[in-house]
Design an enzyme around this catalytic site. Structure first.
Site, short mmCIF file in Angstrom:
data_model
loop_
_atom_site.label_atom_id
_atom_site.label_comp_id
_atom_site.label_asym_id
_atom_site.label_seq_id
_atom_site.Cartn_x
_atom_site.Cartn_y
_atom_site.Cartn_z
N LYS A 14 0.86 -1.19 0.00
CA LYS A 14 0.00 0.00 0.00
C LYS A 14 0.89 1.24 0.00
CE LYS A 14 -3.59 -2.24 2.79
NZ LYS A 14 -4.29 -2.22 4.10
N ARG A 92 5.67 1.50 7.39
CA ARG A 92 5.18 0.66 8.48
C ARG A 92 6.04 -0.60 8.49
NH1 ARG A 92 0.76 -3.95 8.20
NH2 ARG A 92 0.76 -4.56 10.38
N ASP A 149 5.17 -1.49 14.48
CA ASP A 149 3.94 -1.93 15.14
C ASP A 149 4.19 -2.32 16.59
OD1 ASP A 149 1.55 -1.74 13.65
OD2 ASP A 149 2.22 -3.31 12.30
N GLY A 211 -8.47 -8.57 10.73
CA GLY A 211 -8.27 -8.63 9.29
C GLY A 211 -7.76 -10.03 8.99
N ASN A 212 -7.02 -10.19 7.91
CA ASN A 212 -6.42 -11.51 7.66
C ASN A 212 -5.47 -11.86 8.80
OD1 ASN A 212 -6.06 -13.84 5.92
ND2 ASN A 212 -4.00 -13.07 5.56
N ASP A 284 -10.58 -15.89 2.90
CA ASP A 284 -11.39 -14.70 2.64
C ASP A 284 -12.77 -14.90 3.25
OD1 ASP A 284 -13.17 -12.79 1.41
OD2 ASP A 284 -11.67 -12.49 -0.17
#
EC number: 2.7.2.1
Length: 405
Positions: A14, A92, A149, A211-212, A284
């Site tokens: 991203k 990140r 993180d 999330g995943n 998913d």
């Protein structure tokens, strides 16, 4: 003068461009399905419009960085005239280990330290290093800021971050819980403070980043108090492809049974377990819910395992916070959009006064909207708040590199 923010995932990259002087976002995008036969590049403009194109397989994150820079200087898109407009890059980085506790400006020493701990986050850190080195080649004079993180969780006390193993393992080898999703938790804590109109230093939260990859964070007086992920992102909740908590004896047991190395078993626990491993269909959640509608048993079981684990952690963190909790907050791609997961995770808590409004919950499916989904009578607020890790990275950049640069 521009800031480029990069968020390197296991198979994605991203990126976003911000104006340095006023923090205004100019454009964002994502390169998806890196290392697949067909990759996808999406550009999101400030008006919300998107352009999407398919590319022949982008083989690694270095190629993804190169492709990103070509897009940013594409004359038709009119994003940047030249790459020299970018003066600062914020990354990140998932794991900072014991030596990289706060956001830092990149130098050779920092890069070497990062390489030494890359095995602690095998799905993410090596790709982040690849991206950092690719940027160094293309923009050698730009400042790169690394935001970890793990930094958010530095306030966790020893009794919560230590494992009940020989103390020498911690003293000599830094074996301890580090925790992840910290950039997200930092943002959500600040935003929750604003929504609840309560000072951060008196704010107690249970935040679920789903999330995943998924984890949960107990926040006490505005600071991280405990979290579900451990020395690596493998511990804790059952995730998209990660097992979460297991008996560690399973690793040697299955190594013997399957005639595989412990490294190979660890790879399976990271990439072939969790929702994917139980369902044997997908990681998913959209696919999983479709399979459940078709009556597929293993997909239903996968969701039951996932939400049962979440429920146990919520309950334990309520106790860890001495039953003094201001709000339960859902964030992450699944956390803010999947009302079914939220409903199952909170089922039964109404017996102790934590009441989910089922109608409000079902309406809260947007990636972009903040929602209060608790009933009027609930003893604490239940919120769904989209995260904004870029906001935390920008804040750290300005703390390290003042705006009067």
């Amino acid at each position: 003068m521009k800031i480029l923010i990069i968020n390197t995932g296991s198979s994605s990259l991203k990126f976003a461009i911000y104006q340095y002087e006023n923090s205004k976002k100019i454009i964002s995008g994502i390169v998806e399905k890196i290392k697949s036969q067909k990759s996808i590049i999406k550009i999101v403009n400030t008006d919300g419009s998107t352009t999407e194109r398919f590319e022949k397989g982008i083989e690694n994150h270095q190629k993804a960085i190169e492709k990103m820079f070509k897009i940013l200087t594409n004359s038709d898109l009119k994003i940047l005239k030249t790459l020299s407009e970018i003066k600062i890059i914020g990354h990140r980085v998932v794991h900072g280990g014991s030596s990289l506790k706060n956001s830092v400006i990149l130098n050779n020493s920092i890069l070497n330290k990062l390489k030494q701990i890359s095995e602690l986050a095998p799905l993410h850190n090596p790709n982040a290093i690849t991206a950092i080195e690719a940027v160094l080649k293309i923009l050698p004079h730009a400042k790169q800021v690394l935001c970890f993180d793990t930094s958010w969780h530095q306030t966790i006390k020893e009794h919560a971050f230590l494992y009940a193993i020989p103390y020498s393992w911690y003293k000599n080898h830094n074996i301890r819980k580090y925790g992840f999703h910290g950039l997200s938790y930092s943002y959500i804590t600040k935003r929750s403070s604003e929504i609840l109109n309560k000072k951060i230093d008196s704010l107690n939260l249970i935040i679920l980043h789903l999330g995943n990859g998924a984890s949960i964070n107990a926040v006490k007086n505005g600071k991280s108090y405990d979290t579900s992920m451990g020395i690596t992102p493998l511990e804790g909740l059952a995730m998209g492809t990660r097992s979460g908590d297991i008996d560690p004896s399973i690793i040697n047991l299955m190594s013997t049974i399957l005639n595989k190395t412990t490294k190979q078993i660890e790879e399976i626990l990271n990439k072939e377990s969790g929702i994917l491993g139980i369902s044997e269909k997908s990681n998913d959640m959209r696919d999983i819910w479709n399979k459940i509608e078709e009556g597929e048993y293993q997909s239903k079981l996968a969701v039951e395992i996932m939400t049962y684990r979440i429920k146990k952690y919520i309950g334990s963190y309520i106790a860890a916070l001495d039953f003094n909790v201001d709000a339960i907050v859902f964030t992450g791609g699944i956390g803010v959009t999947d009302y079914g997961i939220r409903a199952l995770a909170l089922k039964g808590f109404e017996k102790i006064g934590i009441e989910l409004d089922l109608e409000k919950n079902e309406m809260a499916q947007s990636k972009y909207l903040e929602s209060e989904i608790s009933t009027i009578n609930s003893k604490l607020k239940i919120l769904a708040i989209p995260t904004n890790e870029e906001s935390t990275i920008l804040e750290d950049i300005y703390n390290l590199i003042p705006k009067n640069l």
